[in-house]
Every structure is written in structure tokens, then in C-alpha cells.
Design an enzyme around this catalytic site. Structure first.
Site, PDB file in Angstrom:
ATOM      1  N   THR A  87       0.931  -0.973  -0.207  1.00  0.00           N
ATOM      2  CA  THR A  87      -0.111  -0.048   0.155  1.00  0.00           C
ATOM      3  C   THR A  87       1.423   1.240   0.255  1.00  0.00           C
ATOM      4  OG1 THR A  87      -1.790  -1.089   0.639  1.00  0.00           O
ATOM      5  CG2 THR A  87      -2.005   1.198   2.200  1.00  0.00           C
TER       6      THR A  87
ATOM      7  N   ASN B  86      -5.111  -3.352  -1.941  1.00  0.00           N
ATOM      8  CA  ASN B  86      -4.787  -3.993  -0.967  1.00  0.00           C
ATOM      9  C   ASN B  86      -3.251  -4.624  -1.188  1.00  0.00           C
ATOM     10  OD1 ASN B  86      -4.883  -5.572   0.615  1.00  0.00           O
ATOM     11  ND2 ASN B  86      -6.264  -7.172  -0.651  1.00  0.00           N
TER      12      ASN B  86
ATOM     13  N   ASP C 258     -10.416  -8.193   1.982  1.00  0.00           N
ATOM     14  CA  ASP C 258     -10.666  -7.632   3.041  1.00  0.00           C
ATOM     15  C   ASP C 258     -11.478  -7.813   3.972  1.00  0.00           C
ATOM     16  OD1 ASP C 258      -7.788  -6.375   3.290  1.00  0.00           O
ATOM     17  OD2 ASP C 258      -8.128  -4.157   2.693  1.00  0.00           O
TER      18      ASP C 258
ATOM     19  N   SER D 181     -10.421  -2.092   6.585  1.00  0.00           N
ATOM     20  CA  SER D 181      -9.215  -1.505   6.277  1.00  0.00           C
ATOM     21  C   SER D 181      -8.704  -1.207   7.272  1.00  0.00           C
ATOM     22  CB  SER D 181      -9.423  -0.060   5.605  1.00  0.00           C
ATOM     23  OG  SER D 181      -7.709   0.052   5.571  1.00  0.00           O
ATOM     24  N   SER D 182      -7.590  -1.257   7.897  1.00  0.00           N
ATOM     25  CA  SER D 182      -6.700  -1.099   8.446  1.00  0.00           C
ATOM     26  C   SER D 182      -6.054   0.528   8.514  1.00  0.00           C
ATOM     27  CB  SER D 182      -4.924  -2.098   9.154  1.00  0.00           C
ATOM     28  OG  SER D 182      -5.918  -3.166   9.530  1.00  0.00           O
TER      29      SER D 182
HETATM   30  O1  DON Z   1      -7.288  -1.553   3.519  1.00  0.00           O
HETATM   31  C1  DON Z   1      -6.248  -2.123   4.391  1.00  0.00           C
HETATM   32  O2  DON Z   1      -5.914  -2.911   5.162  1.00  0.00           O
HETATM   33  C2  DON Z   1      -5.489  -2.884   3.188  1.00  0.00           C
HETATM   34  N1  DON Z   1      -6.135  -3.721   2.636  1.00  0.00           N
HETATM   35  C3  DON Z   1      -3.853  -2.209   3.530  1.00  0.00           C
HETATM   36  C4  DON Z   1      -3.280  -3.934   2.541  1.00  0.00           C
HETATM   37  C5  DON Z   1      -1.993  -3.206   2.368  1.00  0.00           C
HETATM   38  O3  DON Z   1      -1.550  -2.371   3.380  1.00  0.00           O
HETATM   39  C6  DON Z   1      -0.930  -3.780   1.696  1.00  0.00           C
HETATM   40  N2  DON Z   1       0.627  -3.642   2.319  1.00  0.00           N
HETATM   41  N3  DON Z   1       1.649  -3.113   2.370  1.00  0.00           N
END
Ligand code: DON
Length: 587
Positions: A398, A418, A440, A469-470
Site C-alpha cells: 500500500t 490491497n 478485506d 481497513s487498517s
Molecule cells: O485496507 C487495508 O487494511 C489493506 N487492504 C491494506 C493492504 C496493505 O497495506 C498492503 N501492504 N502493505
């Protein structure tokens, strides 16, 4: 455009500020640049952060930092620069920069007015069902939730960035897109990391002819470092947005290309889904930590809620005295993290669909109750911990960027598709990758997603719902003024990565580069282990093990791009050395 926006809960939109181009002429044009790949410059015993006085940008790609800094120098504000960086990253860093995904932008005005969040998270298509990713026997089919056309949520990035610009920017969408279009059309010399990413993901990406044709050479090899990489289809897609505004993406040619792609492969996104997509303006989560104000992302992200919850628990411990990354500190942090991730699994979801007990989860009283369950000498096994009662594939990616302008306005933005390269599927003819964010959602109660995160009823799939999400774009204020702008990628580790930078600054008095670079730890309840980066001493590991912890070495966690604003207005940038293309630039 504004009639497409969901206000939730309703927030008053502050008036635009009369940004003066004259101010631009008065600005100093001295640019200070540091690339994380350069050897760290040591000052005393600390890493030296990049300094500036007029503007600062920290992103995960040098070219994005450069074009965003230029916007600030030309008199643009933090939103102008952030939106320009967002579109530029979609071209220069296709593994996470995107127009086919979504994210969250936190804006904190420099005049002390209330911060505001723009939620441009993807939504489940109207045809999505609760059991979409289960087979007839009720087993979860990860291949479908991660690597198929059904894995894609309705993209939000274009609408979200356009909304940010409309509310608080001074540039037109066309201007903010111009550097991205140029980079896509004329190409740019690719860094080694670009080649490495494509080589690692080759098998997954080359399954899709449009992805192969867009990102690889005719013989199937990846473009090599230093070669100029052009994306004519993406340039045309961006140009349609420049010409027609968001309708140039959510309707017309691009929408038709997305829907054709879906129809060829059993995908769910329709023209109506695209036309109906709406970003939302949310009230950020607010908490306090040792007198600092913490603002971070509210649902549908879990990030802000649990950063505030963990900080509330840790506020009862003298973390500064206990010492950075000492066994006592790591133990307290890990125990607090476990409690928060247990609550996450039960309570967090999209507040447009489910009630989330946010007041309880972020209250000091609830944290005090939870703190009582932490003992200094012994870890509590994960199976003993239940949610409380408040009122493997190549490295995923991300990307986060932070911007501060000369007026002290701050933007903290995290967005994603993602996984690295999302689903791996490129919209044929449109030149961009689709997200696989549907993973997610909780495909089935109790089943972990790709990051090992467990979810339940609150995060089940429903049409039009945003998946949990995180992502945790975060801004800390000191005495009412913006002080720290931060955020990170890292899936489940985003929350703990962001938390640690906040603690490194507040508890351990680190400068921003040291705070960003320092080794990190992570616990997410399940699996029941503390993951540690390189740099935690064997003595500390031994002490943690003697408290009953399983300690597991981990690859680098997160890539946190941060800015700190000192009381005298000096800006300090901290780019994360965990990404070789990270760059903070100020002037
Ligand atoms: O929204 C989220 O929490 C995840 N889809 C984030 C994915 C992510 O951070 C991948 N990488 N480093």
C-alpha cells in the site's frame, strides 16, 4: 460532484482559504532532498531529518515527491500537492499507487479548524453477497477473493482525490493530473525496485494478457533499471479524467472498459456501480495521548480507533522511563495490541451498515479496565483473550504520503489496491490495475483474511458496503497546532507501525527520521506471537521469552512517510528507509 458525496456524520465544510500566488513569489526556492537509499547522515547520535520551512512532502517515490513539491513551490496548498502526488504515484508505482483502488485522506487545516477525513474506500458491487467467496460446502475460496475479477471493489481513488481538490484545493483536476499524464505518456526511468517488483510477481501478473502487455516487454521480461517505461493507455485514461472530470472515469469510455473486463470474466462491477460510487466525508477519530491530540481514520478503517485505544491503554505506563524497545515496553505494547485486535475482530465494520461502539472503544475508562488485565511479568495467551465489552505471496504493498504547506495545512493520505499490483488484473484498454480489496471483508466469520485478521458479522459482505481497513492516516496536534503527520502501508501492521512512530516521538523524544527508522514490533492477537524487525537485542528477546512470549523475526514492517512541524515552523521530513524509493523533500 458534491451531490455525489455522502456526509457521514455530517460535517461543516470549511470555506476555501484565499491562497495567494504572491506568497509563492516570496518563497525561498532552496530544495533539500534526501533519498532513503542514501547513507543516513548522522548528527550526534541521531539520524538527521530533511529540513524545510515552506513546504514538505514525504512519499514512497522520488518522482511523486518531486512533482508534489513543485506544486507547493508554485503556490499550491497541501491538498493540491497531495492530489498531484496521488495521481503521479498511480503512474510511477503501479504496485500500490492507483486509480483502480481506494483509500483515506486526512486533512488538518493549519488555522486550527477541525480536521476532516475523506473516505474513498472501495465498495462492494451491488451484486455481491455474504457468501460470495464460499464454495457450496461453505469453504472459503481465497483464489476468488484475491485473484479474480470478483475480488475488485468499486474503485474510489479518482472520486476521493477529486473531492479533496474540490473542497480545499486551488488547482483544477486537469492541473493536478498534468504531471501524471506526462509521466505516463513520455515515460520515466525506472528504479531497480520497479523491476524487482515485476520480477517477483511475474507468474501472478502474466496470467492476464493485458497486465503482461502493459508491464512487461514482448518477450515477457521485466523492464530493466534505468530504462524508460511508458504507459500510453494509462495516459489516455488519465486524460479522459482531465477532460471530463470524474465522469471521465465513472462514466463513458473508461467505465465501459471496466465493465467489458468484468463481463469477460464473471466480474460483478456494473455501469450502475461505477456511476453510483460516492466518497464520504467522515469525522476522524479523536483521542489524546499525554496531552497531544491524536486524529486518525474512522470506520470503515479500524486504524484510528485502535491506535487511540492502544495509546489509551499505554498512557497508564511510564513508557518513556521504561525505554524504547526495552522488554518491559515491548511487553506492555504487545499486551495492549492483542486486546485491541481482539476487539477489532468483533466490533469493527462500515458504520453506514453496522453500529460500532466507537465511544467505548476509544474511552479512557474502557482502556483503564483493559489495562488492569496486563501484568508486568507474564503474557496472557491469545486464547484467554476475547473481545471486551465496550459500550503469502510477494511482499504486499500500500502506499502512504504526507504533505505540509507553508500555511501549516497538513494532509495524511494512505491508499491501496490491497496486494502489490492488487488482483494482478489490468483493465484491458485502460492500462490500470484493479484492486483485490474484497478480500478485506470477512469471507466467513472467524476465517482470517490475507493478513491473518479475523472478522465477523460486522465485516460481512453486503452490497454497497465498504470493507474494513487498517489504513491509518494520522495527524497529531500539539497545543492545537499540527505537529506530526504520519501513516503507513503494511496490512494488519499499519496500525502498530503508525502507533510506534507516534510513541517514538511523544514517549521517546526522537526526531522524525529516528522515529521512522527505529526497529518495530507487532502483535495482532492471532497468531499469538510478537513479530520483530532486525535490531531488537538478544537480551530483550530473552526477557520477552521469559515472560512467555513467542518472538518471531520478521521482514521489515511498514513504510511510514512522516513530517514533523516544530513550534518555530521548521518542517522535518522522515522518509522510511524500508523502501529504496522513499523520499522526503522540503524547501
Ligand atoms: O485496507 C487495508 O487494511 C489493506 N487492504 C491494506 C493492504 C496493505 O497495506 C498492503 N501492504 N502493505
Amino acid at each position: 460532484m458534491l451531490d455525489r458525496v455522502i456526509y457521514s456524520p455530517r460535517t461543516k465544510i470549511p470555506p476555501r482559504r484565499p491562497w495567494g500566488l504572491i506568497a509563492a513569489l516570496l518563497a525561498s526556492f532552496l530544495t533539500v532532498t534526501a533519498h532513503a537509499s542514501n547513507p543516513a547522515i548522522l548528527e550526534g547520535e541521531r539520524f538527521h531529518p530533511v529540513q524545510g520551512s515552506q513546504g514538505m512532502v514525504a512519499t514512497s517515490h522520488t518522482l511523486a515527491s518531486e512533482v508534489a513539491l513543485q506544486v507547493l513551490k508554485n503556490g499550491g496548498n497541501a491538498i493540491d500537492a497531495a492530489v498531484t502526488a496521488g495521481f503521479a504515484l498511480a503512474v510511477t508505482q503501479p504496485r500500490s499507487g492507483n486509480i483502480g483502488g481506494g483509500g483515506f485522506l486526512l486533512y488538518s487545516p493549519g488555522d486550527g479548524n477541525t480536521p476532516e477525513a475523506i473516505d474513498y474506500r472501495e465498495t462492494a458491487p451491488a451484486a455481491a453477497t455474504e457468501t460470495l467467496f464460499q464454495d457450496n460446502a461453505g469453504n472459503v475460496v481465497n483464489e476468488r477473493s484475491r485473484f479474480s475479477h470478483q475480488a475488485a471493489g468499486v474503485p474510489g481513488t479518482v472520486a476521493g482525490l477529486a473531492l479533496a481538490l474540490e473542497l480545499h484545493g486551488t488547482l483544477t483536476l486537469k492541473d493536478a493530473l498534468a504531471p501524471a499524464i506526462r509521466l505516463a505518456q513520455d515515460g520515466f526511468a525506472i528504479p531497480q525496485r520497479f523491476t524487482e517488483g515485476l520480477e517477483q510477481a511475474r507468474e501472478r501478473l502474466q496470467r492476464w494478457p493485458a497486465t503482461k502487455a502493459t508491464f512487461y516487454k514482448e518477450d515477457g521480461s521485466a523492464p530493466q533499471p534505468g530504462e524508460v517505461f511508458k504507459q500510453p493507455e494509462l495516459a489516455a485514461t488519465l486524460q479522459r479524467i482531465a477532460d471530463r472530470g470524474i465522469e471521465g472515469f465513472y462514466e463513458g469510455e473508461t467505465a465501459r472498459l471496466i465493465v467489458d473486463e468484468m463481463q469477460r470474466h464473471d466480474g460483478l462491477i456494473t455501469l450502475a456501480d461505477l456511476k453510483n460510487y460516492q466518497p464520504a466525508i467522515r469525522q476522524p477519530i479523536h483521542g489524546t495521548y499525554r496531552g497531544f491530540d491524536i486524529f486518525s481514520m474512522s470506520p470503515p478503517s479500524s486504524g484510528g480507533t485502535h491506535i487511540v485505544q492502544i495509546l489509551n491503554i499505554l498512557e497508564g505506563f511510564p513508557i518513556g522511563e521504561m525505554g524504547h524497545n526495552s522488554a518491559a515496553t515491548i511487553h506492555s505494547m504487545a499486551e495492549a495490541m492483542k486486546l485491541a485486535y481482539a476487539d477489532r475482530s468483533e466490533y469493527l465494520g462500515d458504520t453506514d451498515f453496522v453500529e460500532v461502539p466507537l465511544t467505548g472503544l476509544t474511552s479512557k475508562d474502557y482502556a483503564a479496565e483493559l489495562r488492569k488485565t496486563i501484568t508486568p511479568d507474564k503474557t496472557r495467551p491469545a486464547e484467554e483473550i476475547k473481545p471486551g465489552q465496550p459500550a503469502a505471496w510477494e511482499s504486499p504493498e500500500t502506499t502512504h504520503f504526507s504533505v505540509v504547506d507553508r500555511w501549516g495545512n497538513a494532509v495524511s493520505n494512505t491508499y491501496t489496491i490491497n496486494f502489490s499490483y492488487g488482483s494482478g488484473i489490468t483493465v484491458a484498454g485502460a492500462g490500470f490495475l484493479l484492486n483485490n480489496e474484497m478480500d478485506d471483508f470477512s469471507a466467513k466469520p472467524g476465517e482470517p483474511n490475507a493478513y491473518g485478521l479475523i472478522g465477523g458479522e460486522a465485516n460481512k459482505i453486503e452490497p454497497g458496503k465498504r470493507m474494513l481497513s487498517s489504513m491509518s492516516p494520522t495527524i497529531v496536534r500539539k497545543d492545537g497546532r499540527n505537529y506530526l503527520v504520519t501513516g503507513s502501508p503494511g496490512g494488519s501492521r499499519i496500525i502498530t507501525t503508525t502507533l510506534q512512530v507516534v510513541m517514538n516521538v511523544i514517549d521517546h523524544n526522537m526526531n522524525i527520521q529516528t522515529a521512522v527508522s527505529a526497529p518495530r514490533i507487532h502483535h495482532q492477537w492471532w497468531p499469538d506471537e510478537i513479530r520483530i524487525e532486525q535490531g531488537i537485542s538478544p537480551d530483550t528477546i530473552g526477557l520477552l521469552q521469559s515472560k512467555g512470549h513467542k518472538v518471531t523475526p520478521s521482514n521489515a514492517m511498514g513504510a511510514i512517510q512522516s513530517i514533523m512541524i516544530e513550534g518555530d515552523g521548521t518542517l522535518y521530513g522522515g522518509a522510511d528507509p524500508r523502501r529504496s524509493t522513499s523520499s522526503a523533500m522540503g524547501y
